[in-house]
Design an enzyme around this catalytic site. Sequence first.
Site, short mmCIF file in Angstrom:
data_model
loop_
_atom_site.label_atom_id
_atom_site.label_comp_id
_atom_site.label_asym_id
_atom_site.label_seq_id
_atom_site.Cartn_x
_atom_site.Cartn_y
_atom_site.Cartn_z
N ASN A 8 0.87 -1.19 0.00
CA ASN A 8 0.00 0.00 0.00
C ASN A 8 0.90 1.23 0.00
OD1 ASN A 8 -1.82 2.02 0.38
ND2 ASN A 8 -2.47 1.40 2.43
N TRP A 9 1.02 1.85 -1.15
CA TRP A 9 1.93 3.00 -1.27
C TRP A 9 1.33 4.28 -0.71
CZ3 TRP A 9 4.13 2.29 -6.95
CH2 TRP A 9 5.07 1.25 -6.93
N LYS A 10 0.05 4.24 -0.36
CA LYS A 10 -0.63 5.43 0.17
C LYS A 10 -0.40 6.62 -0.78
CE LYS A 10 -0.31 3.29 4.65
NZ LYS A 10 -0.26 3.36 6.09
N HIS A 87 -9.67 1.03 4.52
CA HIS A 87 -8.42 1.31 5.24
C HIS A 87 -8.70 2.28 6.39
CE1 HIS A 87 -4.38 2.53 6.24
NE2 HIS A 87 -3.98 1.43 5.63
N GLU A 89 -7.12 4.69 7.49
CA GLU A 89 -6.86 6.11 7.19
C GLU A 89 -8.05 6.74 6.48
OE1 GLU A 89 -3.06 5.58 5.29
OE2 GLU A 89 -2.16 5.08 7.22
N GLU A 151 -5.52 -5.08 10.32
CA GLU A 151 -4.55 -4.00 10.57
C GLU A 151 -4.94 -3.25 11.84
OE1 GLU A 151 -2.36 -2.59 6.86
OE2 GLU A 151 -4.25 -1.53 6.83
N GLY A 157 2.05 2.52 10.93
CA GLY A 157 2.98 3.64 10.84
C GLY A 157 3.60 4.04 12.17
N SER A 187 3.23 -1.83 10.47
CA SER A 187 4.66 -1.75 10.75
C SER A 187 5.44 -3.02 10.36
CB SER A 187 4.91 -1.41 12.23
OG SER A 187 4.36 -0.13 12.53
P1 13P Z 1 2.80 0.69 7.76
O1 13P Z 1 3.37 -0.58 7.21
O2 13P Z 1 3.52 1.92 7.30
O3 13P Z 1 2.62 0.61 9.25
O4 13P Z 1 1.33 0.82 7.14
C1 13P Z 1 0.49 -0.26 7.20
C2 13P Z 1 -0.69 0.02 6.36
O5 13P Z 1 -1.46 0.94 6.63
C3 13P Z 1 -0.90 -0.81 5.17
O6 13P Z 1 -2.16 -0.60 4.63
#
Ligand code: 13P
Length: 221
Positions: A8-10, A87, A89, A151, A157, A187
Amino acid sequence: MNKIIAANWKMNKSSKEAEDFLRRIEISDKNTVIIFPSFTALPAVSSIIGRHHSGAQNVFYEEKGAYTGEISPVMVKEFADYALVGHSERRALWETDEIIGKKVRAAQNAGLKVLLCVGEAGGQDRNRTLETQLRKGLMGANEKNIVIAYEPVWAIGTGLTAKAAEIAEAVSFIKALHKCSVIYGGSVTASNAKEMLSVCDGLLVGGASLDAEGFRKIIEL
Ligand code: 13P
């Protein structure tokens, strides 16, 4: 090992940066690798690695119409076989379980496979949260083409990961309710990926998927 390894590159990487990244990794059939770039980089990613390795980070729940700025699952299907839905976020912005359920159904109607994200925030009861998110998110959905990503919000993060035993518990809780593959995100790095993979069907990698060297180590496990 034949696991699902999703990146997931966000909100990172232009199409040029995506191309550079993909030139530096090799996708074999050892594991199922899926890259979730931004919408703007999706055509480039898809043309290099194919729709079956590409996914969108979000979709809208209508097929078409007067929804300025939204992208429909039918549009995504032109470039990708997968959609990430729910997600944390996006849940934090405005998406409710009901909206997420609509997105899951719309994505499936367009022929997309769905990676549905669930997970408790710090202080929330894990199983209760998972039960509600799954019940509402999967209402009317066909479980066959769904992958669940567990998650925990507090692990995203932050550098904090759930312990392997906690992941195993969450995975079996989810599998008792739904016949889906369950992967873990939060993470994940090249150093802890192997341990996490031993207790679930794959990984959803955020920050550590941005670096080609690190991500290559994970997909080669
Ligand atoms: P991180 O791996 O940066 O903690 O993010 C996880 C995530 O949100 C994957 O969708």
